[in-house]
Every structure is written in structure tokens, then in C-alpha cells.
Design a protein around this motif. Structure first.
Motif, PDB file in Angstrom:
ATOM      1  N   THR A 186      32.534  30.461  37.342  1.00 13.65           N
ATOM      2  CA  THR A 186      33.837  30.152  37.912  1.00 13.65           C
ATOM      3  C   THR A 186      34.596  31.397  38.332  1.00 13.65           C
ATOM      4  N   HIS A 187      34.252  32.540  37.772  1.00 11.00           N
ATOM      5  CA  HIS A 187      34.901  33.793  38.167  1.00 11.00           C
ATOM      6  C   HIS A 187      33.964  34.952  37.847  1.00 11.00           C
ATOM      7  N   ASP A 188      34.323  36.153  38.304  1.00 10.91           N
ATOM      8  CA  ASP A 188      33.406  37.286  38.225  1.00 10.91           C
ATOM      9  C   ASP A 188      33.267  37.872  36.829  1.00 10.91           C
ATOM     10  N   GLU A 189      34.064  37.412  35.862  1.00 16.19           N
ATOM     11  CA  GLU A 189      33.968  37.928  34.498  1.00 16.19           C
ATOM     12  C   GLU A 189      33.445  36.877  33.520  1.00 16.19           C
ATOM     13  N   ALA A 190      32.922  35.769  34.044  1.00 16.74           N
ATOM     14  CA  ALA A 190      32.548  34.648  33.184  1.00 16.74           C
ATOM     15  C   ALA A 190      31.388  34.979  32.257  1.00 16.74           C
ATOM     16  N   ASN A 191      30.478  35.824  32.667  1.00 21.66           N
ATOM     17  CA  ASN A 191      29.273  36.088  31.884  1.00 21.66           C
ATOM     18  C   ASN A 191      29.304  37.454  31.202  1.00 21.66           C
ATOM     19  N   LYS A 192      30.503  37.954  30.922  1.00 22.55           N
ATOM     20  CA  LYS A 192      30.624  39.279  30.321  1.00 22.55           C
ATOM     21  C   LYS A 192      31.384  39.191  28.997  1.00 22.55           C
ATOM     22  N   ILE A 193      31.111  40.143  28.150  1.00 19.21           N
ATOM     23  CA  ILE A 193      31.825  40.279  26.881  1.00 19.21           C
ATOM     24  C   ILE A 193      32.622  41.570  26.924  1.00 19.21           C
ATOM     25  N   PHE A 194      33.874  41.499  26.518  1.00 21.99           N
ATOM     26  CA  PHE A 194      34.773  42.646  26.535  1.00 21.99           C
ATOM     27  C   PHE A 194      35.292  42.907  25.122  1.00 21.99           C
ATOM     28  N   VAL A 195      35.794  44.115  24.947  1.00 22.42           N
ATOM     29  CA  VAL A 195      36.459  44.470  23.699  1.00 22.42           C
ATOM     30  C   VAL A 195      37.940  44.620  24.004  1.00 22.42           C
ATOM     31  N   TYR A 196      38.745  43.766  23.363  1.00 21.30           N
ATOM     32  CA  TYR A 196      40.192  43.796  23.568  1.00 21.30           C
ATOM     33  C   TYR A 196      40.875  43.847  22.211  1.00 21.30           C
ATOM     34  N   GLU A 197      41.647  44.904  22.018  1.00 29.05           N
ATOM     35  CA  GLU A 197      42.348  45.139  20.753  1.00 29.05           C
ATOM     36  C   GLU A 197      41.396  45.071  19.568  1.00 29.05           C
ATOM     37  N   GLY A 198      40.230  45.695  19.739  1.00 30.58           N
ATOM     38  CA  GLY A 198      39.265  45.798  18.647  1.00 30.58           C
ATOM     39  C   GLY A 198      38.414  44.564  18.428  1.00 30.58           C
ATOM     40  N   ARG A 199      38.543  43.531  19.251  1.00 30.19           N
ATOM     41  CA  ARG A 199      37.759  42.309  19.085  1.00 30.19           C
ATOM     42  C   ARG A 199      36.897  42.057  20.313  1.00 30.19           C
ATOM     43  N   GLN A 200      35.749  41.458  20.093  1.00 33.24           N
ATOM     44  CA  GLN A 200      34.923  41.012  21.205  1.00 33.24           C
ATOM     45  C   GLN A 200      35.471  39.698  21.732  1.00 33.24           C
ATOM     46  N   VAL A 201      35.697  39.641  23.039  1.00 32.19           N
ATOM     47  CA  VAL A 201      36.264  38.441  23.651  1.00 32.19           C
ATOM     48  C   VAL A 201      35.532  38.152  24.951  1.00 32.19           C
ATOM     49  N   ARG A 202      35.702  36.918  25.394  1.00 34.76           N
ATOM     50  CA  ARG A 202      35.223  36.553  26.724  1.00 34.76           C
ATOM     51  C   ARG A 202      36.386  35.947  27.498  1.00 34.76           C
ATOM     52  N   VAL A 203      36.292  36.005  28.805  1.00 31.43           N
ATOM     53  CA  VAL A 203      37.350  35.490  29.675  1.00 31.43           C
ATOM     54  C   VAL A 203      36.983  34.067  30.064  1.00 31.43           C
ATOM     55  N   ARG A 204      37.735  33.117  29.545  1.00 30.07           N
ATOM     56  CA  ARG A 204      37.430  31.710  29.834  1.00 30.07           C
ATOM     57  C   ARG A 204      37.886  31.330  31.237  1.00 30.07           C
ATOM     58  N   ASP A 205      39.112  31.677  31.565  1.00 26.21           N
ATOM     59  CA  ASP A 205      39.629  31.390  32.907  1.00 26.21           C
ATOM     60  C   ASP A 205      40.262  32.653  33.466  1.00 26.21           C
ATOM     61  N   LYS A 206      40.094  32.834  34.760  1.00 25.46           N
ATOM     62  CA  LYS A 206      40.713  33.966  35.457  1.00 25.46           C
ATOM     63  C   LYS A 206      41.304  33.436  36.756  1.00 25.46           C
ATOM     64  N   LEU A 207      42.553  33.781  36.994  1.00 24.76           N
ATOM     65  CA  LEU A 207      43.256  33.290  38.177  1.00 24.76           C
ATOM     66  C   LEU A 207      43.983  34.455  38.819  1.00 24.76           C
ATOM     67  N   ARG A 208      43.847  34.570  40.127  1.00 24.08           N
ATOM     68  CA  ARG A 208      44.473  35.658  40.878  1.00 24.08           C
ATOM     69  C   ARG A 208      45.261  35.054  42.045  1.00 24.08           C
ATOM     70  N   VAL A 209      46.540  35.417  42.136  1.00 22.08           N
ATOM     71  CA  VAL A 209      47.416  34.888  43.168  1.00 22.08           C
ATOM     72  C   VAL A 209      48.173  36.047  43.802  1.00 22.08           C
ATOM     73  N   GLU A 210      48.286  36.025  45.136  1.00 24.36           N
ATOM     74  CA  GLU A 210      49.017  37.064  45.860  1.00 24.36           C
ATOM     75  C   GLU A 210      50.192  36.442  46.611  1.00 24.36           C
ATOM     76  N   SER A 211      51.272  37.219  46.733  1.00 22.91           N
ATOM     77  CA  SER A 211      52.439  36.790  47.493  1.00 22.91           C
ATOM     78  C   SER A 211      52.967  37.974  48.287  1.00 22.91           C
ATOM     79  N   GLN A 212      52.956  37.856  49.618  1.00 26.87           N
ATOM     80  CA  GLN A 212      53.416  38.942  50.472  1.00 26.87           C
ATOM     81  C   GLN A 212      54.907  39.181  50.278  1.00 26.87           C
ATOM     82  N   ASP A 213      55.275  40.448  50.160  1.00 27.25           N
ATOM     83  CA  ASP A 213      56.665  40.846  49.982  1.00 27.25           C
ATOM     84  C   ASP A 213      57.160  41.447  51.304  1.00 27.25           C
ATOM     85  N   PRO A 214      58.050  40.770  52.036  1.00 30.85           N
ATOM     86  CA  PRO A 214      58.492  41.296  53.343  1.00 30.85           C
ATOM     87  C   PRO A 214      59.091  42.696  53.255  1.00 30.85           C
TER      88      PRO A 214
END
Length: 309
Positions: free
Chosen positions: A246-274
Motif C-alpha cells: 500500500t505504500h513504499d515503507e510497508a515491507n520495512k522495519i524501522f527503529v523509532y525511539e529505541g523500538r522496532q516498528v513498522r509503518v502500517r499506514d502512510k499518507l502524503r498530502v500536498e497543498s499549494q501555498d499561493p
């Protein structure tokens, strides 16, 4: 087509006349560059005004593409986000906070804390850009008023510093500066919202092509060998084409604040600022003008000017 001096001059006198002519041309160019510097200052002041705090600020709509996963808006005033009202609908989010006076909402709310003690939400690239623009304004004043405006070497060095600063400011607006999200300082402080963000919910704010970019991640801990096996299975199925992550980090394991974690959902949204789009366009025009000035001065000083082609 060739040119010649008539009547012919002795070689030593011709060399002196050529040197005198070059000196006059250089003096004229240095005088003309003062007008260019004044125009540059005006453009820089316009950029500074667009980044300055205003009464209403810029309200930017945020919406996920073709889904109801994220809807809302944020308000930017100068270099700060002063208001945010975002609604999230992701299956991996924790249950929405409940209150005794109202039923549980069907979405997870993100509301910027109105408390005066809440941590300010600054956009770091905009702070750097504003500092660079202020430095450019100081450089223009030095080149125009306090420095030796008749010294070609001095003016050349000032133009280079100006060009470097303007290029960096424009690059910060265009190219996304995103340090690793696994560094907690990269993400929005949980206390900036009310109620504070869940520890499993991370929010990152960056700039891309003068657009405010919001990246949201939900984390889950890797607590057992079965989690690792599950990740390996999904990774192998992806390689075989059986399933698309579902996203580019779905099959990776990361270390965050000393713990192994995985990213279940990732959402990216952009909004142009005039406002930021206008700043980027103005910086681009100033950058091109500075390159032309530097090239002209380099040629008159005896250089090839090829660096600025």
C-alpha cells in the motif's frame, strides 16, 4: 569585419588607450550595477513581505486524493502554523478520543492546541529562507552604501554572496528537505495538538515546490518473530507480483525511539501555498538577474564569463 585606429598609434600608446577604455567601461558598468542592486533590494523586500506575519495568513485546504482518509485545513501566518483542523479516517488509527458530552466521532480529529502554553509549530525551511533574505538585504546595503562601490573585486564578491543566498532560498522552497522521520525531532510535537497525538501517530510537515506537504504515519511495534515472518512473507509476495504494497515503507522495519516498528499506514498530502509560490517565482527572477550581472562584470574584468552561461 575588423576595427582599427586611424591614424595608427604606436604600440605603447595603443596599449594605454585600450587600458583607459577598459577602465571607463568598468566604471560605467559598476555605476550601472548600483541601479541593478536597488532593483534587487526591491524584489527582496517583496519576498520578505510575503513571508512576514499578516493578520489573516494563508489558509490551505488539505485533502487526500480520491479518498476520505484525510480532510481539513491549516492556516500559515509567516513561518508558523497557527491553526489546524484535520479529520482522519484510517483503519490503523487508535479510537478517537471520547468526551462525556458528545458521542464518539466517526473520524480521528487533529486540532491545533489553542493553549498559550502549547508549543509553537514552526516551518523550519521558512525560518532559514527568511534569514537568507535578510542577509541579502544587508549585503545590498553594504554594496550600495558602506562598501567601495568602485572596487570591482569587492562588488564581484558581494554579487556572488547574493547569488549563493538567493539560490539556497529558492532551493529550500523547491526541493523537499526531509530528514529521517525516525528522528523524533523531525516530526510535529504531539503536544502541539489537543488532545496530544497518540504515540503511534506521527505527523511531518515539509515544503515541496512551494507546497505545504503533510506526511502521516501510523506505527505498530514489532514484538514477536511472527511479525517478522509476516513481513518477510509480504515482501516475497511483492517480489513475485502477487501483492502490491500500500505504500513504499510497508515491507520495512524501522527503529523509532529505541523500538522496532513498522509503518502500517502512510499518507502524503500536498497543498499549494499561493504566497510561497510567489516568493519562489520572485527568487527565480532575482537569481537570473544576478547571474547576468555577475557574467557581465566577469567579462569586463577580463574573465570568460562562461561560469554563468
Amino acid at each position: 569585419m575588423s576595427s582599427a585606429v586611424w591614424p595608427p598609434l604606436p604600440p605603447d600608446q595603443l596599449a594605454r588607450e585600450e587600458e583607459a577604455s577598459s577602465a571607463r567601461e568598468l566604471a560605467w558598468l559598476l555605476s550601472t550595477l548600483q541601479e541593478n542592486l536597488r532593483a534587487l533590494k526591491s524584489g527582496l523586500e517583496e519576498c520578505a513581505a510575503l513571508l512576514a506575519p499578516t493578520e489573516n495568513g494563508s489558509t490551505l485546504v488539505l485533502s487526500s486524493h480520491r479518498s476520505e482518509a484525510l480532510k481539513g485545513f491549516v492556516t500559515r501566518v509567516g513561518t508558523r502554523i497557527v491553526k489546524a483542523d484535520i479529520k482522519l479516517r484510517l483503519p490503523s488509527l487508535p479510537p478517537p478520543p471520547q468526551t462525556s458530552s458528545s458521542p464518539t466521532p466517526p473520524y480521528y480529529p487533529l486540532l491545533l492546541s489553542p493553549s498559550p502554553n502549547a508549543q509553537d509549530l514552526f516551518l523550519a525551511p521558512l525560518i532559514t529562507i527568511r534569514t537568507l533574505i535578510n542577509s541579502c538585504l544587508d549585503l545590498v546595503d553594504i554594496a550600495t552604501y558602506t562598501g567601495d562601490r568602485t572596487n570591482a573585486g569587492f562588488i564581484s564578491s558581494q554579487l556572488k554572496l547574493l547569488s549563493d543566498n538567493v539560490k539556497e532560498a529558492r532551493w529550500l522552497l523547491k526541493a523537499e528537505q526531509q530528514p529521517p522521520w525516525t528522528n523524533p525531532t523531525t516530526n510535529v510535537p504531539p503536544q502541539a495538538f489537543t488532545p496530544p497525538l497518540s504515540p503511534s501517530l506521527l505527523l511531518t510537515l515539509t515544503l515541496t515546490d512551494a507546497a505545504l506537504t503533510l506526511t502521516l504515519r501510523t506505527l505498530s511495534p514489532v514484538t514477536s518473530p511472527s511479525d517478522l515472518t509476516s513481513l518477510r512473507t509480504r515482501f516475497l509476495s511483492t517480489l513475485s507480483g502477487a501483492k502490491t504494497p500500500t505504500h513504499d515503507e510497508a515491507n520495512k522495519i524501522f527503529v523509532y525511539e529505541g523500538r522496532q516498528v513498522r509503518v502500517r499506514d502512510k499518507l502524503r498530502v500536498e497543498s499549494q501555498d499561493p504566497g510561497l509560490m510567489s516568493v519562489m517565482a520572485k527568487l527565480g527572477a532575482l537569481e537570473r538577474g544576478l547571474e547576468m550581472c555577475r557574467r557581465a562584470l566577469e567579462v569586463v574584468m577580463g574573465g570568460p564569463g562562461e561560469e554563468f552561461v
